[in-house]
Design an enzyme around this catalytic site. Structure first.
Site, PDB file in Angstrom:
ATOM      1  N   HIS A  34       0.842  -1.059   0.011  1.00 19.61           N
ATOM      2  CA  HIS A  34      -0.002  -0.008   0.098  1.00 19.61           C
ATOM      3  C   HIS A  34       0.861   1.316  -0.123  1.00 19.61           C
ATOM      4  O   HIS A  34       2.360   0.934  -0.151  1.00 19.61           O
ATOM      5  CB  HIS A  34      -1.011  -0.155   1.212  1.00 19.61           C
ATOM      6  CG  HIS A  34      -0.346  -0.402   2.659  1.00 19.61           C
ATOM      7  ND1 HIS A  34       0.632   0.577   3.175  1.00 19.61           N
ATOM      8  CD2 HIS A  34      -0.326  -1.320   3.127  1.00 19.61           C
ATOM      9  CE1 HIS A  34       1.108  -0.067   3.958  1.00 19.61           C
ATOM     10  NE2 HIS A  34       0.519  -1.187   4.269  1.00 19.61           N
ATOM     11  N   HIS A  37       4.044   1.315   2.377  1.00 21.77           N
ATOM     12  CA  HIS A  37       5.304   0.526   1.538  1.00 21.77           C
ATOM     13  C   HIS A  37       5.814   1.386   0.427  1.00 21.77           C
ATOM     14  O   HIS A  37       7.170   1.633   0.433  1.00 21.77           O
ATOM     15  CB  HIS A  37       4.935  -0.972   0.794  1.00 21.77           C
ATOM     16  CG  HIS A  37       4.196  -1.839   1.847  1.00 21.77           C
ATOM     17  ND1 HIS A  37       3.158  -2.155   1.951  1.00 21.77           N
ATOM     18  CD2 HIS A  37       5.211  -2.594   3.010  1.00 21.77           C
ATOM     19  CE1 HIS A  37       2.764  -2.933   2.821  1.00 21.77           C
ATOM     20  NE2 HIS A  37       3.869  -3.259   3.322  1.00 21.77           N
ATOM     21  N   GLY A 147       9.328   1.358   8.491  1.00 17.00           N
ATOM     22  CA  GLY A 147       8.203   2.134   8.983  1.00 17.00           C
ATOM     23  C   GLY A 147       8.133   2.567  10.179  1.00 17.00           C
ATOM     24  O   GLY A 147       8.332   1.741  10.990  1.00 17.00           O
ATOM     25  N   SER A 186      -1.612  -3.759   5.681  1.00 20.73           N
ATOM     26  CA  SER A 186      -2.080  -4.882   4.792  1.00 20.73           C
ATOM     27  C   SER A 186      -3.000  -5.384   5.541  1.00 20.73           C
ATOM     28  O   SER A 186      -4.095  -6.006   4.995  1.00 20.73           O
ATOM     29  CB  SER A 186      -0.749  -5.810   4.699  1.00 20.73           C
ATOM     30  OG  SER A 186       0.066  -5.284   4.251  1.00 20.73           O
ATOM     31  N   ARG A 187      -3.322  -5.455   6.673  1.00 19.33           N
ATOM     32  CA  ARG A 187      -4.209  -6.181   7.785  1.00 19.33           C
ATOM     33  C   ARG A 187      -5.600  -5.539   7.813  1.00 19.33           C
ATOM     34  O   ARG A 187      -6.380  -5.940   8.029  1.00 19.33           O
ATOM     35  CB  ARG A 187      -3.628  -6.382   9.004  1.00 19.33           C
ATOM     36  CG  ARG A 187      -2.664  -7.925   8.979  1.00 19.33           C
ATOM     37  CD  ARG A 187      -2.160  -8.014  10.468  1.00 19.33           C
ATOM     38  NE  ARG A 187      -1.486  -9.178  10.613  1.00 19.33           N
ATOM     39  CZ  ARG A 187      -0.199  -9.477  10.658  1.00 19.33           C
ATOM     40  NH1 ARG A 187       0.612  -8.500  10.863  1.00 19.33           N
ATOM     41  NH2 ARG A 187       0.437 -10.538  10.766  1.00 19.33           N
TER      42      ARG A 187
HETATM   43  P1  AMP Z   1       5.104  -5.407   6.126  1.00 21.86           P
HETATM   44  O1  AMP Z   1       4.918  -5.714   4.833  1.00 21.86           O
HETATM   45  O2  AMP Z   1       3.847  -4.869   6.991  1.00 21.86           O
HETATM   46  O3  AMP Z   1       6.045  -6.081   7.068  1.00 21.86           O
HETATM   47  O4  AMP Z   1       5.852  -3.936   6.503  1.00 21.86           O
HETATM   48  C1  AMP Z   1       7.021  -3.762   5.688  1.00 21.86           C
HETATM   49  C2  AMP Z   1       7.449  -2.434   5.869  1.00 21.86           C
HETATM   50  O5  AMP Z   1       6.522  -1.431   5.617  1.00 21.86           O
HETATM   51  C3  AMP Z   1       7.806  -2.097   7.379  1.00 21.86           C
HETATM   52  O6  AMP Z   1       9.174  -1.337   7.452  1.00 21.86           O
HETATM   53  C4  AMP Z   1       6.642  -1.435   8.080  1.00 21.86           C
HETATM   54  O7  AMP Z   1       7.030  -0.447   9.243  1.00 21.86           O
HETATM   55  C5  AMP Z   1       6.287  -0.496   6.843  1.00 21.86           C
HETATM   56  N1  AMP Z   1       5.040   0.262   6.716  1.00 21.86           N
HETATM   57  C6  AMP Z   1       3.840  -0.502   7.061  1.00 21.86           C
HETATM   58  N2  AMP Z   1       2.756   0.152   6.926  1.00 21.86           N
HETATM   59  C7  AMP Z   1       3.350   1.255   6.877  1.00 21.86           C
HETATM   60  C8  AMP Z   1       2.651   2.764   6.963  1.00 21.86           C
HETATM   61  N3  AMP Z   1       1.197   2.955   7.145  1.00 21.86           N
HETATM   62  N4  AMP Z   1       3.517   3.703   6.673  1.00 21.86           N
HETATM   63  C9  AMP Z   1       4.878   3.533   6.757  1.00 21.86           C
HETATM   64  N5  AMP Z   1       5.479   2.422   6.653  1.00 21.86           N
HETATM   65  C10 AMP Z   1       4.792   1.356   6.758  1.00 21.86           C
END
Ligand code: AMP
Length: 281
Positions: A34, A37, A147, A186-187
């Site tokens: 999203h 990312h 993030g 994503s959730r």
């Molecule tokens: P994930 O795919 O959920 O493991 O997240 C991958 C990276 O994207 C991690 O560093 C998260 O902290 C970052 N991330 C997820 N959601 C957000 C958001 N809303 N804003 C900024 N970074 C994000």
């Protein structure tokens, strides 16, 4: 843009780049991208001459009753976004190429991992620290982007890199939100329409705490009480996991609000568990 599945192929490619003096930026993810990312990809693109993103739903960071099997996936869309945002290489490993059957080596940052999300997700940050270490060994980036939405994860990774003398610079990027304030995740796709309508109250509660601090409130118990009442009123479908007021680096609970102070919250809402955080003082 290259799409590579095997760790050896990634290592070889990045080795070539590094030999030619390129600065390699890395964005590790679990996919189903999203705008949050994408903001990390853009930050990497701005800062580095080569950008690597990984997409891997890492089994070792999921608990036995968590959502590993149903975690949302959309590789086609992720690859389109990667292409559109100038990613040079997407690494999509398979679990068997990341973990040998006898895998038995773990990276743990126990103190930073025990509170907040670590309390209800035992082993989660051990899985995160281990897979990020492995990804760093494979990708060998100069800089990696994470993030701030996952604040505790960022703190664990910063500490891990420091403790292990890992030659990777860690950059934290601001939380990207929906127009109504809900932190993108994503959730969020798990939420029903009714749950989604209440979900913005999580961030609104954190903003309310920040306003109270700006108005002079310093008492942590009073702030927590106000936060709980706010959620009970505006987010009745949710079940609180925790609301904590901590030092942003050590994650140690504050007794009084003094700069710097972070409010962090996690809440079960239907099939989702939402987290958010805000600097309140
Ligand atoms: P994930 O795919 O959920 O493991 O997240 C991958 C990276 O994207 C991690 O560093 C998260 O902290 C970052 N991330 C997820 N959601 C957000 C958001 N809303 N804003 C900024 N970074 C994000």
């Amino acid at each position: 843009m290259k799409i590579l599945r095997h760790p050896d192929a990634v290592r070889e490619e990045v080795m070539q780049w590094r030999c030619h003096g390129q600065q390699v930026g890395f964005v590790p993810t679990m996919g189903y991208w999203h705008a949050g990312h994408v903001s990390l990809l853009d930050a990497a693109r701005q800062r580095c001459s080569k950008v690597v993103a990984s997409i891997f739903v890492n089994p070792t960071q999921f608990g036995p009753n968590e959502d590993l099997e149903r975690y949302p996936r959309n590789l086609e869309n992720d690859l389109a976004l990667a292409q559109a945002h100038g990613v040079d290489l997407v690494f999509c490993p398979q679990a068997q190429d990341m973990y040998t059957p006898d895998h038995d080596t773990w990276v743990e940052v126990p103190h930073l991992s025990q509170g907040l999300c670590g309390a209800s997700r035992p082993g989660h940050f051990r899985g995160v620290a281990t897979v990020v270490t492995k990804l760093f060994w494979i990708v060998q980036p100069h800089v990696a982007f994470f993030g701030e939405k996952d604040w505790q994860q960022l703190a664990v990774i910063r500490a891990m890199v420091r403790h292990l003398s890992c030659p990777v610079e860690i950059v934290g990027c601001p939380t990207v939100r929906e127009p109504d304030g809900l932190a993108m995740s994503s959730r969020n796709v798990y939420l029903t329409a009714e749950e989604r309508a209440q979900a913005p109250a999580l961030f609104a509660m954190l903003q309310n705490l920040r306003q109270r601090v700006a108005g002079g409130e310093r008492n942590v118990d009073a702030l927590k009480g106000a936060g709980l009442r706010y959620l009970a009123e505006h987010l009745p479908l949710g079940r609180l996991d925790y609301l904590e007021i901590v030092h942003p680096d050590t994650l140690v609970p504050r007794t009084q609000v003094e700069p710097p102070t972070l409010a962090a919250v996690a809440l079960f809402l239907g099939k989702a568990r939402l987290i958010d955080n805000l600097c309140i003082g």
